[in-house]
Design a protein around this motif. Structure first.
Motif, PDB file in Angstrom:
ATOM      1  N   ASP A 189       3.749   4.545  15.576  1.00 54.64           N
ATOM      2  CA  ASP A 189       3.300   3.435  14.709  1.00 54.64           C
ATOM      3  C   ASP A 189       2.321   3.910  13.633  1.00 54.64           C
ATOM      4  O   ASP A 189       1.866   3.125  12.816  1.00 54.64           O
ATOM      5  CB  ASP A 189       2.719   2.289  15.547  1.00 54.64           C
ATOM      6  N   GLU A 190       2.015   5.214  13.648  1.00 50.47           N
ATOM      7  CA  GLU A 190       1.149   5.780  12.597  1.00 50.47           C
ATOM      8  C   GLU A 190       1.948   6.629  11.594  1.00 50.47           C
ATOM      9  O   GLU A 190       1.406   7.078  10.597  1.00 50.47           O
ATOM     10  CB  GLU A 190       0.076   6.680  13.226  1.00 50.47           C
ATOM     11  N   TYR A 191       3.207   6.867  11.917  1.00 55.43           N
ATOM     12  CA  TYR A 191       4.066   7.679  11.036  1.00 55.43           C
ATOM     13  C   TYR A 191       4.207   7.004   9.673  1.00 55.43           C
ATOM     14  O   TYR A 191       3.994   5.815   9.521  1.00 55.43           O
ATOM     15  CB  TYR A 191       5.502   7.778  11.585  1.00 55.43           C
ATOM     16  N   GLY A 192       4.661   7.808   8.741  1.00 58.69           N
ATOM     17  CA  GLY A 192       5.180   7.231   7.507  1.00 58.69           C
ATOM     18  C   GLY A 192       6.681   7.392   7.532  1.00 58.69           C
ATOM     19  O   GLY A 192       7.190   8.368   8.084  1.00 58.69           O
ATOM     20  N   TRP A 193       7.392   6.425   7.011  1.00 56.77           N
ATOM     21  CA  TRP A 193       8.842   6.592   6.891  1.00 56.77           C
ATOM     22  C   TRP A 193       9.431   5.660   5.835  1.00 56.77           C
ATOM     23  O   TRP A 193       8.846   4.642   5.458  1.00 56.77           O
ATOM     24  CB  TRP A 193       9.583   6.442   8.219  1.00 56.77           C
ATOM     25  N   HIS A 194      10.595   6.090   5.353  1.00 53.81           N
ATOM     26  CA  HIS A 194      11.436   5.228   4.500  1.00 53.81           C
ATOM     27  C   HIS A 194      12.787   5.153   5.190  1.00 53.81           C
ATOM     28  O   HIS A 194      13.350   6.197   5.564  1.00 53.81           O
ATOM     29  CB  HIS A 194      11.667   5.862   3.124  1.00 53.81           C
ATOM     30  N   LYS A 195      13.309   3.961   5.366  1.00 58.37           N
ATOM     31  CA  LYS A 195      14.679   3.809   5.870  1.00 58.37           C
ATOM     32  C   LYS A 195      15.507   3.142   4.782  1.00 58.37           C
ATOM     33  O   LYS A 195      15.170   2.046   4.329  1.00 58.37           O
ATOM     34  CB  LYS A 195      14.677   2.975   7.153  1.00 58.37           C
ATOM     35  N   ILE A 196      16.550   3.839   4.369  1.00 60.64           N
ATOM     36  CA  ILE A 196      17.377   3.318   3.280  1.00 60.64           C
ATOM     37  C   ILE A 196      18.509   2.518   3.914  1.00 60.64           C
ATOM     38  O   ILE A 196      19.315   3.078   4.670  1.00 60.64           O
ATOM     39  CB  ILE A 196      17.970   4.475   2.438  1.00 60.64           C
ATOM     40  N   SER A 197      18.565   1.225   3.635  1.00 59.33           N
ATOM     41  CA  SER A 197      19.627   0.440   4.257  1.00 59.33           C
ATOM     42  C   SER A 197      20.862   0.347   3.375  1.00 59.33           C
ATOM     43  O   SER A 197      21.976   0.239   3.885  1.00 59.33           O
ATOM     44  CB  SER A 197      19.129  -0.951   4.657  1.00 59.33           C
ATOM     45  N   SER A 198      20.690   0.399   2.066  1.00 62.78           N
ATOM     46  CA  SER A 198      21.891   0.432   1.223  1.00 62.78           C
ATOM     47  C   SER A 198      21.580   1.058  -0.127  1.00 62.78           C
ATOM     48  O   SER A 198      20.447   0.972  -0.623  1.00 62.78           O
ATOM     49  CB  SER A 198      22.472  -0.974   1.033  1.00 62.78           C
ATOM     50  N   LEU A 199      22.572   1.700  -0.666  1.00 61.64           N
ATOM     51  CA  LEU A 199      22.422   2.293  -1.994  1.00 61.64           C
ATOM     52  C   LEU A 199      23.759   2.209  -2.727  1.00 61.64           C
ATOM     53  O   LEU A 199      24.781   2.670  -2.234  1.00 61.64           O
ATOM     54  CB  LEU A 199      21.978   3.760  -1.870  1.00 61.64           C
ATOM     55  N   LYS A 200      23.717   1.555  -3.881  1.00 58.63           N
ATOM     56  CA  LYS A 200      24.932   1.402  -4.687  1.00 58.63           C
ATOM     57  C   LYS A 200      24.679   1.934  -6.089  1.00 58.63           C
ATOM     58  O   LYS A 200      23.555   1.871  -6.580  1.00 58.63           O
ATOM     59  CB  LYS A 200      25.296  -0.082  -4.806  1.00 58.63           C
ATOM     60  N   MET A 201      25.765   2.440  -6.674  1.00 60.54           N
ATOM     61  CA  MET A 201      25.698   2.785  -8.098  1.00 60.54           C
ATOM     62  C   MET A 201      26.712   1.922  -8.834  1.00 60.54           C
ATOM     63  O   MET A 201      27.891   1.923  -8.459  1.00 60.54           O
ATOM     64  CB  MET A 201      26.018   4.267  -8.316  1.00 60.54           C
ATOM     65  N   ASP A 202      26.275   1.180  -9.807  1.00 59.33           N
ATOM     66  CA  ASP A 202      27.130   0.239 -10.541  1.00 59.33           C
ATOM     67  C   ASP A 202      27.972  -0.600  -9.583  1.00 59.33           C
ATOM     68  O   ASP A 202      29.186  -0.777  -9.767  1.00 59.33           O
ATOM     69  CB  ASP A 202      28.032   1.001 -11.532  1.00 59.33           C
ATOM     70  N   ARG A 251      -3.596  12.092   0.519  1.00 56.73           N
ATOM     71  CA  ARG A 251      -3.402  11.255  -0.670  1.00 56.73           C
ATOM     72  C   ARG A 251      -3.081   9.801  -0.308  1.00 56.73           C
ATOM     73  O   ARG A 251      -3.925   8.952  -0.401  1.00 56.73           O
ATOM     74  CB  ARG A 251      -2.321  11.830  -1.596  1.00 56.73           C
ATOM     75  N   SER A 252      -1.818   9.536   0.091  1.00 54.94           N
ATOM     76  CA  SER A 252      -1.443   8.146   0.305  1.00 54.94           C
ATOM     77  C   SER A 252      -1.607   7.772   1.767  1.00 54.94           C
ATOM     78  O   SER A 252      -1.743   8.627   2.634  1.00 54.94           O
ATOM     79  CB  SER A 252      -0.001   7.940  -0.129  1.00 54.94           C
ATOM     80  N   GLY A 253      -1.577   6.486   2.020  1.00 51.90           N
ATOM     81  CA  GLY A 253      -1.633   6.023   3.396  1.00 51.90           C
ATOM     82  C   GLY A 253      -2.573   4.854   3.570  1.00 51.90           C
ATOM     83  O   GLY A 253      -3.183   4.377   2.623  1.00 51.90           O
ATOM     84  N   ARG A 254      -2.656   4.429   4.826  1.00 48.28           N
ATOM     85  CA  ARG A 254      -3.468   3.245   5.117  1.00 48.28           C
ATOM     86  C   ARG A 254      -4.799   3.648   5.736  1.00 48.28           C
ATOM     87  O   ARG A 254      -4.933   4.711   6.341  1.00 48.28           O
ATOM     88  CB  ARG A 254      -2.702   2.310   6.050  1.00 48.28           C
ATOM     89  N   ASN A 255      -5.773   2.771   5.560  1.00 50.54           N
ATOM     90  CA  ASN A 255      -7.091   2.914   6.179  1.00 50.54           C
ATOM     91  C   ASN A 255      -7.730   4.266   5.889  1.00 50.54           C
ATOM     92  O   ASN A 255      -7.873   5.107   6.768  1.00 50.54           O
ATOM     93  CB  ASN A 255      -7.000   2.702   7.698  1.00 50.54           C
ATOM     94  N   SER A 256      -8.094   4.458   4.651  1.00 51.87           N
ATOM     95  CA  SER A 256      -8.742   5.716   4.267  1.00 51.87           C
ATOM     96  C   SER A 256     -10.091   5.827   4.970  1.00 51.87           C
ATOM     97  O   SER A 256     -10.631   4.841   5.460  1.00 51.87           O
ATOM     98  CB  SER A 256      -8.923   5.775   2.748  1.00 51.87           C
ATOM     99  N   LYS A 257     -10.608   7.027   4.976  1.00 47.49           N
ATOM    100  CA  LYS A 257     -11.915   7.304   5.569  1.00 47.49           C
ATOM    101  C   LYS A 257     -12.982   6.331   5.052  1.00 47.49           C
ATOM    102  O   LYS A 257     -13.869   5.927   5.775  1.00 47.49           O
ATOM    103  CB  LYS A 257     -12.324   8.722   5.165  1.00 47.49           C
ATOM    104  N   ASP A 258     -12.881   6.023   3.749  1.00 46.32           N
ATOM    105  CA  ASP A 258     -13.866   5.135   3.126  1.00 46.32           C
ATOM    106  C   ASP A 258     -13.606   3.668   3.456  1.00 46.32           C
ATOM    107  O   ASP A 258     -14.353   2.799   3.011  1.00 46.32           O
ATOM    108  CB  ASP A 258     -13.821   5.286   1.602  1.00 46.32           C
ATOM    109  N   GLY A 259     -12.506   3.396   4.150  1.00 44.73           N
ATOM    110  CA  GLY A 259     -12.214   2.012   4.506  1.00 44.73           C
ATOM    111  C   GLY A 259     -11.385   1.254   3.481  1.00 44.73           C
ATOM    112  O   GLY A 259     -11.409   0.026   3.445  1.00 44.73           O
ATOM    113  N   ILE A 260     -10.651   1.983   2.634  1.00 44.70           N
ATOM    114  CA  ILE A 260      -9.729   1.305   1.714  1.00 44.70           C
ATOM    115  C   ILE A 260      -8.413   1.089   2.463  1.00 44.70           C
ATOM    116  O   ILE A 260      -7.853   2.029   3.038  1.00 44.70           O
ATOM    117  CB  ILE A 260      -9.494   2.150   0.446  1.00 44.70           C
ATOM    118  N   ASP A 261      -7.936  -0.149   2.470  1.00 47.68           N
ATOM    119  CA  ASP A 261      -6.781  -0.479   3.318  1.00 47.68           C
ATOM    120  C   ASP A 261      -5.510   0.257   2.905  1.00 47.68           C
ATOM    121  O   ASP A 261      -4.851   0.871   3.721  1.00 47.68           O
ATOM    122  CB  ASP A 261      -6.532  -1.996   3.300  1.00 47.68           C
TER     123      ASP A 261
END
Ligand SMILES: [Zn+2]
Length: 625
Positions: free
Chosen positions: A103-116, A159-169
């Motif tokens: 539940d701490e991972y980062g991921w992208h799941k692509i459910s569909s991709l179309k061209m034209d 760089r990116s992500g949730r809950n930085s050390k400084d407390g930025i969500d």
């Protein structure tokens, strides 16, 4: 016949114009429209992406690639294993990815991709999505991709992500499926290992729907700012929407190659509208420890932008945002993510990236130094200027680049230096990459300033920006501008400085009486890299004369415009093959008090001990003549 002659003339002038005007390098083009729906309880979002992609290349493309950066934040990823195996890993990454829970991972799941409208076959290869197209994209034509995806925002590692050390969500950088750049060197589908970026210029239209308690900052300009008080009030916290659970923030950024955003419920929002219409946004958590820097920053950055616009090129957008977020300082188009405790030097460095990363946009993976190094050079200039303006503590220096020289020489002596030409991901250790990109890139400009002379170099940096903005220049493009502006051949400099780790060391071998009227000076080249020299001779009466000693392979010499006040003389060329050089001063030996190689100390000379000759106080004066 006449008709043909006119046509010929027309073609001739058309051709000539393209030769003398801006260089013609085709660029792919993107238009993103994204709809993002955040579920902050799960740190996940649903995304719809419509991407109009224009292939301006001469090639038919039957495959395309997308970056899926969040997939790096899973145990066993390239970034994880790379970090575990580096001798000097970034402490922010270290082994942290290997310890993430699902539940701490980062991921992208692509459910569909179309061209034209037609489905594409695709395969997720960790941080790269490989797409087989149903039909090739012809040169000079556009297609429309439609993608649906779900993503999980990782716990912040890098760089990116949730809950930085400084407390930025939410620090939302490298957060969406982003098409890889295809240029005259082909595809650049590099797996993400925490290093550099490269992207296609185009327009981003991004709608982010999120719980109404959040305040957002982003690349681009908020389109519905009127509804929520975000925008141009002189100062204050943005007003949150009155009704509903969620609010949709609609942003547009035009002619940029990336889009980043941040979100936090506790942001303070300070706005500064500059005289030229550019609007600065500062979004930060107002804390005692960091308040001072964030409160001083608007006035400092206002002055800094004046200076950069004048000396390095005009910033073309209408907005720039300083967003507390991330884990240090990281640049994005029209915005930067800064740790709460970032110092003003970091604010300046990241802002200057708007020029070298944002507007010139060299392929940072291949030429990280053209971004980081040039940014560091300009940062030193801006900091010095702010010191002169008393907007920054400390005394201004006559040359704010000398420290970079010293760092570079020390690092070279450590034996860890690697050639600048190495791909950013592939250096054998982090320090070789960072000292190379940041420091040697900085010193590279400092050396050119020395070779060309400061007035010529300064103008050339502006010409470089104006010639190559929005065109992804490479090292050769840069050096060609320097050559044209200085009238000097500089390929040798690029070859030695970028492709090798060879060092510079010149020395004065002897200064002695040649005859009753003249003095002979013998110089020696001890290092492997040749360079032109400035030799300053100080006479007994205190007068100084600068002798410039060009290399034969430069086919010219520096103009003396930077030596106001001292007499400037160009000596015959030093042939690069020759280890020594001899010249004669038209002055009696007894009248010479000092001879010095590079009195300006700009030359990256690894051993300065042999650079100066001075008469010893007890040296017996020759009384014969
Ligand atoms: Zn940087």
């Amino acid at each position: 016949m006449q008709h043909k002659a006119i046509l010929f003339l027309f073609l001739f002038f058309a051709f000539k114009t393209t030769l003398t005007a801006q260089p013609d390098r085709w660029q792919q083009r993107v238009e993103y429209r994204m709809d993002i729906d955040m579920d902050v309880s799960k740190h996940q979002f649903k995304g719809k992406q419509q991407l109009k992609y224009t292939n301006n290349s001469p090639d038919e493309l039957d495959r395309v690639f997308f970056h899926l950066y969040f997939n790096a934040f899973q145990p066993g990823s390239n970034m994880d294993v790379r970090s575990l195996n580096l001798p000097d890993p970034d402490p922010r990454v270290k082994d942290r990815i290997s310890k993430l829970k699902p539940d701490e991972y980062g991921w992208h799941k692509i459910s569909s991709l179309k061209m034209d409208g037609k489905p594409c076959k695709f395969e997720v290869n960790e941080t790269i999505l490989e797409v087989e197209l149903p039909k090739g994209i012809q040169p000079n034509s556009s297609v429309e991709f439609e993608m649906e995806f779900t993503s999980q925002v990782p716990v912040q590692i890098r760089r990116s992500g949730r809950n930085s050390k400084d407390g930025i969500d939410y620090s939302m950088a490298q957060w969406y499926p982003k098409i890889c750049e295809y240029d005259y060197q082909g595809w650049h589908a590099n797996p993400y290992v925490a290093r550099e970026f490269y992207g296609v210029w185009g327009d981003f239209d991004v709608k982010i729907t999120i719980d109404r308690k959040y305040i957002l900052g982003a690349s681009g300009i908020l389109q519905n700012g009127g509804n929520i008080g975000y925008g141009y009030e002189p100062e204050g916290t943005a007003v949150r929407p009155e009704k509903g659970d969620k609010f949709t923030w609609h942003w547009r950024a035009e002619n940029v190659h990336d889009f980043a955003w941040t979100a936090d419920p506790d942001y303070k929002h300070v706005v500064l509208r500059r005289k030229d219409g550019l609007v600065f946004h500062f979004l930060y958590q107002d804390k005692v420890e960091t308040r001072k820097t964030w409160e001083a920053a608007p006035a400092q950055m206002d002055k800094a932008f004046d200076f950069i616009n004048k000396n390095f090129g005009q910033y073309p957008y209408k907005s720039y945002a300083f967003l507390e977020g991330g884990d240090g300082g990281m640049e994005y188009p029209m915005a930067t993510l800064l740790a709460g405790k970032a110092g003003i030097g970091t604010f300046i460095h990241e802002a200057i990236h708007a020029w070298y990363y944002g507007l010139l946009g060299s392929n940072e993976s291949l030429y990280g130094w053209m971004d980081e190094g040039f940014t560091e050079y300009a940062t030193a200039e801006v900091e010095n200027y702010l010191k002169k303006e008393r907007l920054l503590g400390g005394e201004p220096e006559s040359n704010s680049h000398l420290e970079a020289n010293e760092t570079m020489i020390r690092f070279n002596k450590s034996g860890r230096e690697e050639a600048l030409s190495i791909h950013a991901d592939h250096f054998t250790n982090n320090s070789a990459y960072s000292v190379g990109a940041y420091v040697k890139g900085h010193v590279l400009l400092h050396q050119l300033q020395y070779i060309m002379g400061k007035p010529v170099f300064d103008k050339a940096m502006l010409t470089y920006f104006d010639t190559w903005k929005f065109k992804h220049p490479n090292p050769n493009d840069f050096i060609r501008v320097m050559e044209k502006e200085s009238g000097l051949e500089l390929d040798w400099f690029k070859e030695y400085f970028v492709y090798t780790t060879r060092t510079i060391d010149y020395g004065i071998k002897t200064v002695e009486k040649a005859n009753r009227k003249e003095t002979r000076v013998v110089l020696e080249r001890k290092g492997l890299m040749p360079m032109p020299l400035d030799i300053t001779v100080t006479y007994k009466d205190g007068k100084k004369q600068v002798f410039n000693l060009p290399l034969d392979i430069m086919r010219g010499a520096k103009k003396g415009t930077e030596f106001t006040g001292d007499k400037y003389t160009v000596l015959p060329d030093w042939r690069w093959t020759h280890p020594t050089y001899e010249f004669t001063l038209d002055e009696k030996y007894r009248n010479i008090s000092r001879v010095e190689i590079d009195a300006s100390q700009r030359l990256l000379d690894t051993d300065r001990a042999n650079n100066a000759w001075g008469k010893k106080l007890d040296e017996k004066e020759d009384e014969e003549d």
